[in-house]
Design a protein around this motif. Structure first.
Motif, mmCIF file in Angstrom:
data_model
loop_
_atom_site.group_PDB
_atom_site.id
_atom_site.type_symbol
_atom_site.label_atom_id
_atom_site.label_comp_id
_atom_site.label_asym_id
_atom_site.label_seq_id
_atom_site.Cartn_x
_atom_site.Cartn_y
_atom_site.Cartn_z
ATOM 1 N N ALA A 102 12.186 60.233 3.984
ATOM 2 C CA ALA A 102 13.036 61.043 2.817
ATOM 3 C C ALA A 102 12.373 62.421 2.568
ATOM 4 O O ALA A 102 12.427 63.240 1.775
ATOM 5 N N GLY A 103 11.034 62.377 3.314
ATOM 6 C CA GLY A 103 10.186 63.588 2.903
ATOM 7 C C GLY A 103 9.407 63.680 1.625
ATOM 8 O O GLY A 103 9.260 64.668 1.250
ATOM 9 N N MET A 104 9.218 62.481 1.060
ATOM 10 C CA MET A 104 8.729 62.413 -0.335
ATOM 11 C C MET A 104 7.378 61.793 -0.234
ATOM 12 O O MET A 104 7.118 61.131 0.532
ATOM 13 N N SER A 105 6.493 62.346 -1.312
ATOM 14 C CA SER A 105 5.191 62.009 -1.639
ATOM 15 C C SER A 105 5.269 60.841 -2.477
ATOM 16 O O SER A 105 6.514 60.552 -3.175
ATOM 17 N N GLN A 106 4.334 59.889 -2.747
ATOM 18 C CA GLN A 106 4.354 58.872 -3.937
ATOM 19 C C GLN A 106 4.624 59.610 -5.072
ATOM 20 O O GLN A 106 5.254 58.997 -5.957
ATOM 21 N N GLU A 107 3.848 60.690 -5.393
ATOM 22 C CA GLU A 107 4.074 61.326 -6.652
ATOM 23 C C GLU A 107 5.394 61.607 -6.851
ATOM 24 O O GLU A 107 5.989 61.676 -8.074
ATOM 25 N N ALA A 108 6.071 62.356 -5.739
ATOM 26 C CA ALA A 108 7.677 62.799 -6.129
ATOM 27 C C ALA A 108 8.373 61.511 -6.331
ATOM 28 O O ALA A 108 9.249 61.642 -6.995
ATOM 29 N N LEU A 109 8.076 60.506 -5.474
ATOM 30 C CA LEU A 109 9.011 59.361 -5.818
ATOM 31 C C LEU A 109 8.886 58.740 -7.211
ATOM 32 O O LEU A 109 9.792 58.134 -7.822
ATOM 33 N N LEU A 111 13.562 52.128 -7.027
ATOM 34 C CA LEU A 111 13.158 52.324 -5.456
ATOM 35 C C LEU A 111 14.376 52.862 -4.801
ATOM 36 O O LEU A 111 14.307 53.960 -4.053
ATOM 37 N N ALA A 112 15.284 51.809 -4.557
ATOM 38 C CA ALA A 112 16.536 52.127 -3.701
ATOM 39 C C ALA A 112 17.197 53.579 -4.197
ATOM 40 O O ALA A 112 17.684 54.454 -3.405
ATOM 41 N N LYS A 113 17.246 53.725 -5.373
ATOM 42 C CA LYS A 113 18.043 54.853 -5.871
ATOM 43 C C LYS A 113 17.468 56.108 -5.715
ATOM 44 O O LYS A 113 18.061 57.412 -5.284
ATOM 45 N N GLU A 168 10.810 60.764 -9.693
ATOM 46 C CA GLU A 168 12.141 60.347 -9.469
ATOM 47 C C GLU A 168 12.683 58.998 -10.067
ATOM 48 O O GLU A 168 13.729 58.888 -10.446
ATOM 49 N N THR A 169 11.724 58.036 -9.913
ATOM 50 C CA THR A 169 12.163 56.991 -10.484
ATOM 51 C C THR A 169 11.524 56.381 -11.669
ATOM 52 O O THR A 169 12.036 55.433 -12.250
ATOM 53 N N GLY A 170 10.587 56.944 -12.127
ATOM 54 C CA GLY A 170 10.058 56.597 -13.393
ATOM 55 C C GLY A 170 9.230 55.412 -13.227
ATOM 56 O O GLY A 170 8.924 54.731 -14.325
ATOM 57 N N ILE A 171 8.561 55.235 -11.929
ATOM 58 C CA ILE A 171 7.681 54.186 -11.619
ATOM 59 C C ILE A 171 6.400 54.674 -11.492
ATOM 60 O O ILE A 171 6.118 55.927 -11.015
ATOM 61 N N GLU A 172 5.314 54.162 -12.044
ATOM 62 C CA GLU A 172 4.053 54.729 -11.821
ATOM 63 C C GLU A 172 3.514 54.714 -10.576
ATOM 64 O O GLU A 172 3.853 53.950 -9.597
ATOM 65 N N ARG A 173 2.920 55.791 -9.994
ATOM 66 C CA ARG A 173 2.501 56.227 -8.759
ATOM 67 C C ARG A 173 1.569 55.126 -8.188
ATOM 68 O O ARG A 173 1.638 54.658 -6.897
ATOM 69 N N SER A 174 0.842 54.717 -9.115
ATOM 70 C CA SER A 174 -0.153 53.372 -8.362
ATOM 71 C C SER A 174 0.643 52.331 -8.168
ATOM 72 O O SER A 174 0.122 51.476 -7.324
ATOM 73 N N TYR A 175 1.554 52.109 -9.131
ATOM 74 C CA TYR A 175 2.398 50.766 -8.508
ATOM 75 C C TYR A 175 3.132 50.793 -7.249
ATOM 76 O O TYR A 175 3.174 49.985 -6.416
ATOM 77 N N ILE A 176 3.544 52.154 -7.026
ATOM 78 C CA ILE A 176 4.359 52.691 -5.739
ATOM 79 C C ILE A 176 3.191 52.243 -4.545
ATOM 80 O O ILE A 176 3.487 51.614 -3.475
ATOM 81 N N SER A 177 2.005 52.790 -4.796
ATOM 82 C CA SER A 177 0.732 52.505 -3.732
ATOM 83 C C SER A 177 0.702 50.960 -3.562
ATOM 84 O O SER A 177 0.627 50.762 -2.310
ATOM 85 N N ARG A 178 0.815 50.434 -4.739
ATOM 86 C CA ARG A 178 0.304 49.005 -4.655
ATOM 87 C C ARG A 178 1.436 48.205 -3.642
ATOM 88 O O ARG A 178 1.096 47.327 -3.047
#
Length: 98
Positions: A39-46, A75-77, A49-59
């Motif tokens: 999707a060409g997104m960074s963890q920060e952008a995701l 995440l899917a949305k 977009e999702t309202g999820i902490e970047r550190s949680y996305i990383s984990r």
């Protein structure tokens, strides 16, 4: 207030028990990361977009955590896919084990 019998199991997770399945978590993480990069997104952008902490996305992507149902749906949305598309590879690995 009800009285518990003396031999009743203690509420909650038994000591030393973890619900994290490392193999499953790693497959989910690789799948989620592939979708994010596609999707060409960074963890920060995701995260934004999702309202999820970047550190949680990383984990999640490193297989150190497993997503909750709500996190999976967010995440899917945010990735523009369906939740089953994120879970498909995970389900294949899970079925091969049983």
């Amino acid at each position: 207030m009800p009285i518990r019998p003396k031999n009743a199991p203690k509420p909650g997770r038994p000591k030393g028990y973890s619900s994290l399945d490392e193999g499953i978590a790693k497959v989910f993480g690789k799948t989620a990361k592939a979708w994010r990069l596609n999707a060409g997104m960074s963890q920060e952008a995701l995260a934004l977009e999702t309202g999820i902490e970047r550190s949680y996305i990383s984990r999640l992507e490193r297989g150190l955590s497993q997503p909750t149902l709500l996190a999976l749906l967010k995440l899917a949305k945010g990735l523009g896919c369906e939740s089953w598309e994120l879970l498909g590879p995970v389900e294949k690995v899970f079925k091969r084990r049983r």
